[in-house]
Design a protein around this motif. Sequence first.
Motif, PDB file in Angstrom:
ATOM      1  N   TYR A 111       0.826  -1.227   0.000  1.00 27.33           N
ATOM      2  CA  TYR A 111       0.000   0.000   0.000  1.00 27.33           C
ATOM      3  C   TYR A 111       0.853   1.268   0.000  1.00 27.33           C
ATOM      4  O   TYR A 111       0.420   2.294   0.535  1.00 27.33           O
ATOM      5  CB  TYR A 111      -0.971   0.005   1.184  1.00 27.33           C
ATOM      6  CG  TYR A 111      -2.123  -0.939   0.999  1.00 27.33           C
ATOM      7  CD1 TYR A 111      -3.055  -0.750  -0.005  1.00 27.33           C
ATOM      8  CD2 TYR A 111      -2.269  -2.043   1.818  1.00 27.33           C
ATOM      9  CE1 TYR A 111      -4.112  -1.637  -0.191  1.00 27.33           C
ATOM     10  CE2 TYR A 111      -3.317  -2.930   1.636  1.00 27.33           C
ATOM     11  CZ  TYR A 111      -4.226  -2.716   0.626  1.00 27.33           C
ATOM     12  OH  TYR A 111      -5.274  -3.591   0.442  1.00 27.33           O
ATOM     13  N   SER A 163      -9.763  -8.894  -4.183  1.00 27.35           N
ATOM     14  CA  SER A 163      -9.725  -7.497  -4.601  1.00 27.35           C
ATOM     15  C   SER A 163      -8.886  -6.676  -3.619  1.00 27.35           C
ATOM     16  O   SER A 163      -9.078  -6.750  -2.410  1.00 27.35           O
ATOM     17  CB  SER A 163     -11.146  -6.934  -4.665  1.00 27.35           C
ATOM     18  OG  SER A 163     -11.120  -5.573  -5.017  1.00 27.35           O
ATOM     19  N   GLY A 164      -7.951  -5.883  -4.189  1.00 30.16           N
ATOM     20  CA  GLY A 164      -7.101  -5.063  -3.355  1.00 30.16           C
ATOM     21  C   GLY A 164      -5.789  -5.716  -2.985  1.00 30.16           C
ATOM     22  O   GLY A 164      -4.979  -5.100  -2.275  1.00 30.16           O
ATOM     23  N   LYS A 208     -13.144   1.676  -8.343  1.00 29.26           N
ATOM     24  CA  LYS A 208     -12.877   1.759  -6.912  1.00 29.26           C
ATOM     25  C   LYS A 208     -13.896   0.921  -6.160  1.00 29.26           C
ATOM     26  O   LYS A 208     -15.103   1.045  -6.370  1.00 29.26           O
ATOM     27  CB  LYS A 208     -12.939   3.214  -6.446  1.00 29.26           C
ATOM     28  CG  LYS A 208     -12.796   3.369  -4.933  1.00 29.26           C
ATOM     29  CD  LYS A 208     -13.057   4.795  -4.479  1.00 29.26           C
ATOM     30  CE  LYS A 208     -12.994   4.900  -2.960  1.00 29.26           C
ATOM     31  NZ  LYS A 208     -13.314   6.265  -2.483  1.00 29.26           N
ATOM     32  N   ARG A 211     -12.455  -2.310  -1.006  1.00 28.76           N
ATOM     33  CA  ARG A 211     -11.200  -2.979  -0.690  1.00 28.76           C
ATOM     34  C   ARG A 211     -10.022  -2.506  -1.531  1.00 28.76           C
ATOM     35  O   ARG A 211      -8.890  -2.785  -1.184  1.00 28.76           O
ATOM     36  CB  ARG A 211     -11.362  -4.496  -0.880  1.00 28.76           C
ATOM     37  CG  ARG A 211     -12.363  -5.111   0.063  1.00 28.76           C
ATOM     38  CD  ARG A 211     -12.387  -6.617  -0.094  1.00 28.76           C
ATOM     39  NE  ARG A 211     -13.303  -7.241   0.874  1.00 28.76           N
ATOM     40  CZ  ARG A 211     -13.479  -8.559   0.976  1.00 28.76           C
ATOM     41  NH1 ARG A 211     -12.793  -9.379   0.185  1.00 28.76           N
ATOM     42  NH2 ARG A 211     -14.304  -9.051   1.862  1.00 28.76           N
ATOM     43  N   ASN A 212     -10.291  -1.838  -2.614  1.00 30.03           N
ATOM     44  CA  ASN A 212      -9.210  -1.466  -3.517  1.00 30.03           C
ATOM     45  C   ASN A 212      -9.638  -0.260  -4.340  1.00 30.03           C
ATOM     46  O   ASN A 212     -10.784  -0.203  -4.801  1.00 30.03           O
ATOM     47  CB  ASN A 212      -8.877  -2.645  -4.453  1.00 30.03           C
ATOM     48  CG  ASN A 212      -7.633  -2.389  -5.271  1.00 30.03           C
ATOM     49  OD1 ASN A 212      -6.932  -1.409  -5.055  1.00 30.03           O
ATOM     50  ND2 ASN A 212      -7.363  -3.269  -6.223  1.00 30.03           N
ATOM     51  N   ASP A 213      -8.718   0.679  -4.484  1.00 27.62           N
ATOM     52  CA  ASP A 213      -9.012   1.871  -5.284  1.00 27.62           C
ATOM     53  C   ASP A 213      -8.893   1.620  -6.774  1.00 27.62           C
ATOM     54  O   ASP A 213      -9.366   2.440  -7.570  1.00 27.62           O
ATOM     55  CB  ASP A 213      -8.053   3.012  -4.894  1.00 27.62           C
ATOM     56  CG  ASP A 213      -8.317   3.516  -3.491  1.00 27.62           C
ATOM     57  OD1 ASP A 213      -9.437   3.282  -2.984  1.00 27.62           O
ATOM     58  OD2 ASP A 213      -7.416   4.128  -2.895  1.00 27.62           O
ATOM     59  N   SER A 215      -9.545  -1.679  -8.489  1.00 24.31           N
ATOM     60  CA  SER A 215      -9.888  -3.100  -8.536  1.00 24.31           C
ATOM     61  C   SER A 215     -10.298  -3.490  -9.945  1.00 24.31           C
ATOM     62  O   SER A 215     -11.100  -2.802 -10.597  1.00 24.31           O
ATOM     63  CB  SER A 215     -11.036  -3.394  -7.561  1.00 24.31           C
ATOM     64  OG  SER A 215     -11.432  -4.736  -7.660  1.00 24.31           O
ATOM     65  N   LYS A 655      -3.633  -9.475   0.693  1.00 23.08           N
ATOM     66  CA  LYS A 655      -4.015  -8.152   1.196  1.00 23.08           C
ATOM     67  C   LYS A 655      -3.750  -8.142   2.701  1.00 23.08           C
ATOM     68  O   LYS A 655      -4.403  -8.864   3.457  1.00 23.08           O
ATOM     69  CB  LYS A 655      -5.483  -7.893   0.897  1.00 23.08           C
ATOM     70  CG  LYS A 655      -5.967  -6.515   1.270  1.00 23.08           C
ATOM     71  CD  LYS A 655      -7.409  -6.338   0.847  1.00 23.08           C
ATOM     72  CE  LYS A 655      -7.908  -4.946   1.159  1.00 23.08           C
ATOM     73  NZ  LYS A 655      -9.315  -4.754   0.749  1.00 23.08           N
ATOM     74  N   ASP A 658      -7.469  -4.454   5.799  1.00 22.05           N
ATOM     75  CA  ASP A 658      -8.605  -3.873   5.078  1.00 22.05           C
ATOM     76  C   ASP A 658      -8.620  -2.356   5.107  1.00 22.05           C
ATOM     77  O   ASP A 658      -9.426  -1.734   4.411  1.00 22.05           O
ATOM     78  CB  ASP A 658      -9.923  -4.393   5.678  1.00 22.05           C
ATOM     79  CG  ASP A 658     -10.116  -5.879   5.423  1.00 22.05           C
ATOM     80  OD1 ASP A 658      -9.614  -6.355   4.373  1.00 22.05           O
ATOM     81  OD2 ASP A 658     -10.733  -6.558   6.265  1.00 22.05           O
ATOM     82  N   LYS A 660      -6.121  -0.454   4.155  1.00 23.04           N
ATOM     83  CA  LYS A 660      -5.194   0.030   3.126  1.00 23.04           C
ATOM     84  C   LYS A 660      -4.052   0.847   3.726  1.00 23.04           C
ATOM     85  O   LYS A 660      -3.585   1.815   3.144  1.00 23.04           O
ATOM     86  CB  LYS A 660      -5.927   0.867   2.069  1.00 23.04           C
ATOM     87  CG  LYS A 660      -7.105   0.173   1.419  1.00 23.04           C
ATOM     88  CD  LYS A 660      -7.842   1.099   0.466  1.00 23.04           C
ATOM     89  CE  LYS A 660      -9.100   0.449  -0.059  1.00 23.04           C
ATOM     90  NZ  LYS A 660      -9.868   1.353  -0.924  1.00 23.04           N
TER      91      LYS A 660
END
Length: 1790
Positions: A111, A163-164, A208, A211-213, A215, A655, A658, A660
Amino acid sequence: FSFSPLQYTRVWIPDPDEVWKSAEIIKDYKEGDKSLQLKLEDETLYEYPLDLQGHELPFLRNPDILVGQNDLTALSYLHEPAVLHNLKVRFLESNHIYTYCGIVLVAINPYEPLPIYEQDVIYAYSGQNMGDMDPHIFAVAEEAYKQMARDEKNQSIIVSGESGAGKTVSAKYAMRFFATVGGSASDTNIEAKVLASSPIMEAIGNAKTTRNDNSSRFGKYIQIGFDKKYHIIGANMRTYLLEKSRVVFQAEDERNYHIFYQLCASSSLPEFKDLGLTCAEDFFYTSQGGDTSIDGVDDAADFEKTRHAFTLLGVKESHQMTIFRIIAAILHLGNLEIQGERDGEACSVSSEDEHLSSFCSLLGVEHSQMQHWLCHRKLVTTAETLVKSMSLHQVENARNALAKHIYAQLFTWIVQHINVALHSTVRQHSFIGVLDIYGFETFEVNSFEQFCINYANEKLQQQFNSHVFKLEQEEYMKEEISWTLIEFYDNQPCIDLIEAKLGILDLLDEECKVPKGTDQNWAQKLYDRHGASQHFQKPRMSNTSFIILHFADKVEYQSEGFLEKNRDTVYEEQINILKNSKYQMVADLFQEEEAAPAVPVRKGAPRINVRSATPPFKAANKEHRKTVGHQFRNSLRLLMETLNATTPHYVRCIKPNDEKLPFKFDPKRAVQQLRACGVLETIRISAAAFPSRWSYPDFFNRYRVLMNKRDLSKNDKKQICQTLLKDLIKDPDKFQFGRTKIFFRAGQVAYLEKLRADKFRAATIMIQKTVRGWLQRAKYQRLRRAALALQRFARGHLARRLFENLRRTRAAIILQKQYRMVRMRRAFLRVRNATLTIQAFARGMFVRRIYHQMLTEHKAAVLQKHVRGWLARLRLRRARARSAQHLKKLNIGMENKVVQLQRKVDEQNKENKLLNEQLSMLTSAHSSEVEKLKKELQQYQQSQRGDGKQLLSLQEEMEQLRMELERAHGEREVMEDSHGKERDLLRKRISDLEEENALLKREKEELNNSILCQSEDEFAQNTVEENTQMKKELEEERSRYQNLVKEYASLEQRYDNLRDEITIMKVMKNPSNQSSLESDSNNPSICTSEVGDTEDVIQQVEEIGMEKAAMDMTLFLKLQKRVRELELERKKLQAQLEKKEQESKKSQVVETKAEVASEHEDFAYNSLKRQELESENKKLKNELNELRKAIADHATQNNSCSDVQDSYNLLLNQLKSANEELEVRKEEVLILRSQIMKAAQQKETGKDMESISHNASWPNSDQYVDREDAIEAYQGMCETNWLLEAQLQEQKREHEEEVEALRNEMDLMQEELEKQQQAFLQSLQLSPEAKVDFGLQQEITRLTNENLDLKELLEKLEKNEKKLKKQLKIYRKKVQDFEAFQAMVPEEWRSREGNMQMAVQRKEKDFQGMLEYCKEDEPRLIRNLITDLKPQAVSATVPCLPAYILYMCIRHADYINDDQKLNSLLTSTINGLKKVLKKHHNDFEMTSFWLANTCRLLHCLKQYSGEECFMTQNTAKQNEHCLQNFDLVEYRHAFSQLSIQIYQQLINVAETILHPMIVSAVLEDESIPGLSSVKPLGYRKYSSNSAEGDNNSYTLDEMIHQLNTFHSIMCDQGLDPEIIQQVFKQLFYMINAVTLNNLLLRKDVCSWNTGMQLRFNISQLEEWLRGKNLQQSGAAKTLEPLIQAAQLLQLKKKTSEDANAICSLCTSLMTQQIVKILNLYTPVNEFEERVTVTFIRNIQKLLQERNDPPQLLLDFKHVFPVQFPYNPSAITLDSIHLPASLKLDFLNKV
């Protein structure tokens, strides 16, 4: 587990927060105990209950030395807590995001951006084995690329994760690696296009999520194609299961696809004004998730990148605008206002809705039809067709379905066009596929998308398990060990549950075909059909949900929406309207599948079709044949076929949290993903068999401490290892011996490590015991020595006390004795003093009386003394005044000295005259008185003999007269003493002047020597001549000085004679003597008008007599003039000395060696020339005599004067021509002989010129001459040019001397004028009588000087007259001889002279250093001299011979003023060089050869350009070879650019050769045997890391040998030394960069031992630089970062002082590099401590002030800017010989 935990054993126990917690057993476990007594890490006690029935004990913890391993399978204990702890330590403490788990690369999302993906990192991993470097995505990509090239089999990289987790980024970096390493061989730039597809796919497929910007909401499989040379030729992409529902719906804190927001952010651009867009918050489809922005993301900038990627991929600008219109239309479609009617049973859209108008205008469809069919649908029956209104809910669903379908079709169209852009017509040899697909997902609400994703992961996990099992099986078979089948989880039943006949997907498709099918009915069918399955469950509290037990976890799915999403229904009427769009591209999106653009299938392509997993939309009556589930199942089947046909490589993305947050590790989330991605399953499979594997050499090196000496004496390491293991591990099932490796079951390596640690501990105890014993013995010895010392000092103290007592007693006795003595002495002294006092007063009285009498007498004497002293001082002042004046003017010249002597003589003469007069008067008076007395006496005797008293009076008078006479004698003696002192003073002064003159002479000789040693070559001959002239002048000056001394001696003798004369006159008492004396003194003096030089005057004085030359004025004036001349000559000599000193300062830059060589050469040349001239002179005299004799013999035969005259003229002409030819040949012979002498000297000193050809020959001769003669001839021409230049310098010097002489004359005239003015002023201050005398004296002096000058001029004229008379006599004799010759020459002699004239040859024309060729021979010249030339063909000739030949051809073109020929030749030369370099682009020797020749040609173009800045070092002959007509500045620039290109190619070739050697030679080579033998634990190498890697290892000696080869090649080919230094600076920079980069990416080499070995290897390289004299090149400085890295590995790393020392030492390392090395530092054994996190953080704080760039690796491809310094050649063009081997016979010398 079947073991009994003992005390201090460390274990893992479950923990609800941290999943697993470490603890230590504090009490031995006994069978039957219900619990274990543990102590946690926080020192708290804990009782862990045991399950006695299951026999489950806690997991054992690995030793600390195994923690932080790069490969999880290298752990001794393989289980979940060990894996989790290893990942946590690497991620948090070392900041390592990558870790191997067998064949799987585990990647944890940090991250935050890390500097580990630069181009340098790609090059660092390229060509490396997978286990040799730190884990990295590039290592996996390199492994795939290497296996593709080696095995010629297609490869796949499977990137998965939730995801993420970083799947998309990992896949993107993998593709970047392939694009960089396998760049296209052509100019298609296909690798840039492959990378350009990423921003497009991210824009249209990423969004976005919570979980992820960024994804990825679809799966993709990209195949990158390679040709036979493994260069990228193309690529294609398949997509899977696009999340279409995101187009119309986003959850909280989520966004739609990025392209919508990018377009809205750029809506203000002029080209997007017609789209009618505003900000994203104004549209329903982009504002449902809330915040429409992402922190740190600029949508407008990303949109520019997307447009640039479209352009790079060849998408037209019109198509781009259409794509953006469609995306804008989707946004407007979402903002339609639907108005409900009849309680929602019907609805409508207003015709004035601006969004509907925008939607229709952007898509080019009819407004009214779209308005109608958005709210209505068509029902087709067998009898009729009905149009039915739709409810508000149905209209919204239809609108959303239409929006999803439009976007899906656009997505498919873009993917197809990307594939078209990436397609290549070149035959694909192999490919590497990168699969970026979603990982296992489970949410609170799981729907159709999660079901498909988990179904795909079930298939991938099955393939993964079978591949891992296959690799294990292959490994065991390869090593030939016995093995049994390993049980592992098989998820085939779960897959059958989903895809088998009447499985979940079949029942879903069947329910979709039912007209009234619902989700509840489908769920009920599932319960009925699969209720008894092991992998299917029904929830207790729901009738619409179902649970599937996947391999990772069980997931509950809600059946709501399954049917609708599977059908993916879109109404036909709306599609038909879009088909009729006026925009062709919009219409094409919705055509039939057969009409869709497809990628052409080429011959030989893979069997798998290239197409999208989601097919295009079809008509309503056809589109429902294939549901979404069916399509996904087919595409997944094709994907699995592709993967099974390739070699897979796995990347599992994790990951860590959560939130980030960067570098935060959540154990719960991590374990959940590890279980889901199959990492733990890999661990379980590995642990079930033999997880730990060691090669025999590594095992031997690691555990040799456990072996005994008898086993170590054996040579077979394999047998030694087997014997050791059989002794240490009794259970044979715990290990297996393979062919190259030893296989261990779990825990056995930890056991061996424990035995090794115990061995080291015992050895440590032994060492400690010995050291402590030695310390105690040393302490005892110190105590004993201290006790003895104390005793010695105590005894000494007692002895000293006794001695002190005895001394004090003796002192008391002495004091008493002395006191008594003093008392008695004082009494005696008092009596004595009293007596002495009385005596003193009495005696004083008598003495004072005597004193007063003496005082009176003394006063009288004092008066006499003062009077006499005053008289003496008066005379002394006069003498001192004269002496001071004499001393003052002595340094100026001899004039004042002579004047003083003359004045002294005058005064003495005057005094002598006075004394003579007084003496004569006294004598006459005395004689008269005596006569008178005699007369009186006679009278008295005659009368009566007088009275006795009168006689007494007369006697008294006689006594008085005698006294007066004695007084006169005393005065004469005083005068003689004063004269003697003055004479001694003069002699001393003369001796001082002689010493000063000698000192000046020595200084002059020293200055002459220094000037001779420090002068330049061109002034050497002039300096020698000037020194000779100065020596001659010095000799003349010395002779003049000796004449002056001789004159002074004559004057001194004259003074003595005068003194004797005065003495005689005083002694004489009779008149006869007096008269004779007077007569002698009246003799006339020498005439003052007679003038002559000093020697004549002295001779005249000797002839006449010294006494008669006392007042000779001529001598005085002659000496005065001579003194002035000496003074002027002294000033002139002083000025010359100052001038020579200035010239010596200017010539100090010339080296002594060159000066000595030039002096030897000049001496040799001059001596040879003198000998040759003497011999030629004798020869000519003999020939002339013979000729005259022959003429005299034939004189009687013919008397014809005219014939004789003609014959004589003919003879003179022949003689003249013969003399000219003789002079030319004589000069050549002189030059040749001087060069022969020089060559002999060079042979004696060991100098050798190998560059001159053995077959060199003279330019003017075809005869063979050896190499030494060629050298001598060439250097002879250089010497001739030098002599000409020296003559010019001589003329310049003579001119300067003339100017200086004129200036000196002006200065003399100015001084003379000043003297006359001063004399005039003095004359004004004198009295009239003195003025007359002074004027007369000045006039006499002037006339005398003029007379002397005229006399000298007359003497010179007389001498010239005598000389001319002699010459006249000689010429008269010659004329007579000529007349006699005319009369004696016969007719036959005339004919003979005519024949002789015909025999005289003309002088041959010299070679001018030009080569002529025909225009048609230019291709032949380029081919023979450049294209087909081999360096070996000219290895024995002059270095850079082709460059000289080319320039001579260029010079001829310039000479004939042919610009076309010149341009053609230069252009062909440049093209030929480029061609030959392209042909031999990998040949170092050829590249170096043409770099040397190109630089030399460039130097020649500069040297002979005619520009003064380049001609400073040219000889006169070389200046004649300059270009005359053309200025080649532009071509010089072109050759300079070409030189830079060749230099870069040379560097690339050298780097290509050296690069494979660097790591193994510098970093891995054990130059110090045994130092690096103890290595950390190795890793399991599954793929290409076989024994072949050992064959590619190089030693440091081999690399140094390669460097020697490079150096010798460049030196032999004549490359400039400055360029050679730059080459090795560049190569050593690459060595430093590659080694340091490899060190920064390898944990196994970051140890103390490696640091020591590395420092030794670097010292070897530095020693090589010093041996080759390259230390000034800066190459050693480039190794500074590597040296500091080696020192960093060796430094202590504990305290803050150590941190400060590291920061102060590692100045050439960047902060990231220092921290990376500290993170990678690995202890070799458990006794060495690890670098703590606190210490590393402390280092980072101390290094914050540096502000270093965030760069980890060095750019080893960085090239320093090259400089080509101007280096002119000393070779003249006319001395170059063309070898026959070059086949250049068509070139003609000019």
